[in-house]
Design an enzyme around this catalytic site. Structure first.
Site, PDB file in Angstrom:
ATOM      1  N   ASP A  78      -1.973   4.929  -5.598  1.00 48.72           N
ATOM      2  CA  ASP A  78      -2.354   4.106  -4.454  1.00 48.72           C
ATOM      3  C   ASP A  78      -2.444   2.634  -4.859  1.00 48.72           C
ATOM      4  OD1 ASP A  78      -3.379   3.007  -2.168  1.00 48.72           O
ATOM      5  OD2 ASP A  78      -5.135   4.283  -2.046  1.00 48.72           O
ATOM      6  N   ASP A  83       0.841  -1.197   0.000  1.00 49.84           N
ATOM      7  CA  ASP A  83       0.000   0.000   0.000  1.00 49.84           C
ATOM      8  C   ASP A  83       0.875   1.245   0.000  1.00 49.84           C
ATOM      9  OD1 ASP A  83      -1.956   1.877   0.260  1.00 49.84           O
ATOM     10  OD2 ASP A  83      -2.822   1.068   2.107  1.00 49.84           O
TER      11      ASP A  83
END
Length: 390
Positions: free
Chosen positions: A260, A57
């Site tokens: 992201d 992430d």
């Protein structure tokens, strides 16, 4: 080693791992496993080592994994890490500097550093600790690092049963790259749902020198680190040969979109999305679905969208054009149903509405690119790559 001399198992294991770290001159590299729209980095933690599988992430800044005891947790098929069984585990004191590198901590009566990490889908909380984390390298040898991580004992974060936690790749001091001293890293993500067709396929993530993205087809765009996340500037998107600007005025703010890897969809502000959707619909002769209670307002079709019947989209970042094919921009959100939806959404109608005029570049459209993040030169690089062949 002299015959008859006995060593504690922890000393033997630490000696072995440190030896490999010192003698191996390789690029640290880990396996990435696709699962239900996420990409899990395989590593091991503790001594003796226990495998963990954390979602990579780039918008997160604390590494955590489920630990024993886990009072409120999602079910996992992998064993949870038991700190009592590791001789290299140590809790971080609430009075230490390392504890307060995280924004949300508090002291327990035992002086432990208790953390809380919030996400759109829930919370992770537990104890901040130090531990040895081991991954492989390009030669297959083990490379170990001592890092601070969250030993999670209560989790309302909802995810798949193959995931044990999160491998944070953001720019904050507690992210994985920051803690191992890596100023650059790169990864190659596999297309969505490929694990159903090729269940044993994996890809790679690399760290440090040697992880640079280079070659004739590489394009690069300036990076802006904002709130310890990696932002770039999106100027517009072309649908075929029709250019759709990010703003109707033609002006854009620098760093208006966050890259992201932990989110799936490419989320855009409503004005930009609406103008983009109009152009996409023009280039698909099939009638889209309407008023579906399961899929809401998403642009979806009952026919697979391919290179033959769907448009090529070119994402225009500042100084870098990234071409997306239908395999990246359309996918099946509900397995078992022949429904194919646009992987770009209007974020105003989702839990991402707080983004306002900003966008989010999720992992669906990152697939089949080798993507590099360089914190020294402050650039993000993209190289079209068949990630199944790395």
């Amino acid at each position: 080693m002299a015959s008859g001399v006995k060593f504690h198992p922890c000393i033997l294991l630490s000696y072995y791992l440190i030896g490999l770290l010192v003698t191996a001159h390789n690029v640290p590299q880990a396996q990435l496993i696709p699962y239900h729209g996420q990409h899990l980095m395989k590593a091991s933690i503790g001594t003796p080592p226990v495998d963990i599988y954390g979602i990579i992430d780039t918008a997160s800044n604390i590494v955590w994994t489920q630990c024993v005891p886990c009072d409120v947790c999602f079910n996992v098929i992998h064993p949870r890490f038991d700190p009592k069984k590791s001789c290299t585990y140590s809790e971080i004191s609430c009075h230490s500097k390392k504890c307060h590198e995280w924004y949300d901590v508090h002291c327990s009566p035992q002086n432990s550093c208790n953390y809380v990490s919030g996400y759109i889908s829930g919370l992770s909380n537990g104890v901040m600790a130090k531990e040895k984390v081991t991954i492989t390298s390009t030669s297959g040898q083990a490379v170990s690092f001592d890092i601070a991580f969250g030993c999670a004992h209560n989790i309302t974060y909802s995810d798949s049963n193959h995931t044990t936690g999160i491998i944070a790749l953001g720019a904050g001091p507690l992210s994985f790259p920051s803690q191992i001293g890596s100023k650059r890293f790169s990864y190659c993500l596999l297309p969505y749902a490929i694990e159903y067709t090729y269940p044993n396929i994996t890809s790679k993530i690399s760290f440090g020198n040697g992880s640079e993205v280079v070659g004739d087809d590489v394009v690069s765009t300036p990076m802006f680190v904002a709130e310890e996340q990696y932002n770039v500037t999106l100027e517009g998107i072309s649908v075929g040969d029709t250019y759709v600007p990010f703003n109707s005025s033609g002006k854009v703010s620098k760093g208006n979109i966050c890259i992201d890897s932990g989110s799936t969809l490419f989320a855009l502000p409503p004005d930009f999305y609406n103008r983009l959707e109009v152009e996409v619909k023009k280039r698909i002769s099939i009638e889209p679905m309407k008023n579906d209670t399961l899929l809401g307002d998403r642009l979806c079709y009952r026919t697979e969208i391919t290179n033959d019947n769907g448009p090529i989209l070119t994402v225009h970042f500042e100084g870098a054009d990234v071409e997306l094919k239908p395999i990246q921009t359309f996918n099946q959100p509900v397995r078992g149903y022949d429904i194919y939806c646009f992987a770009i959404i209007n974020h105003a109608k989702t839990e991402l509405a707080s983004l306002g005029d900003q966008g989010l570049y999720g992992n669906y459209v990152q697939a089949n690119f080798l993507i590099g993040f360089d914190l020294e030169t402050r650039i993000v690089s993209f190289k079209p790559t068949d990630c199944t062949k790395l």
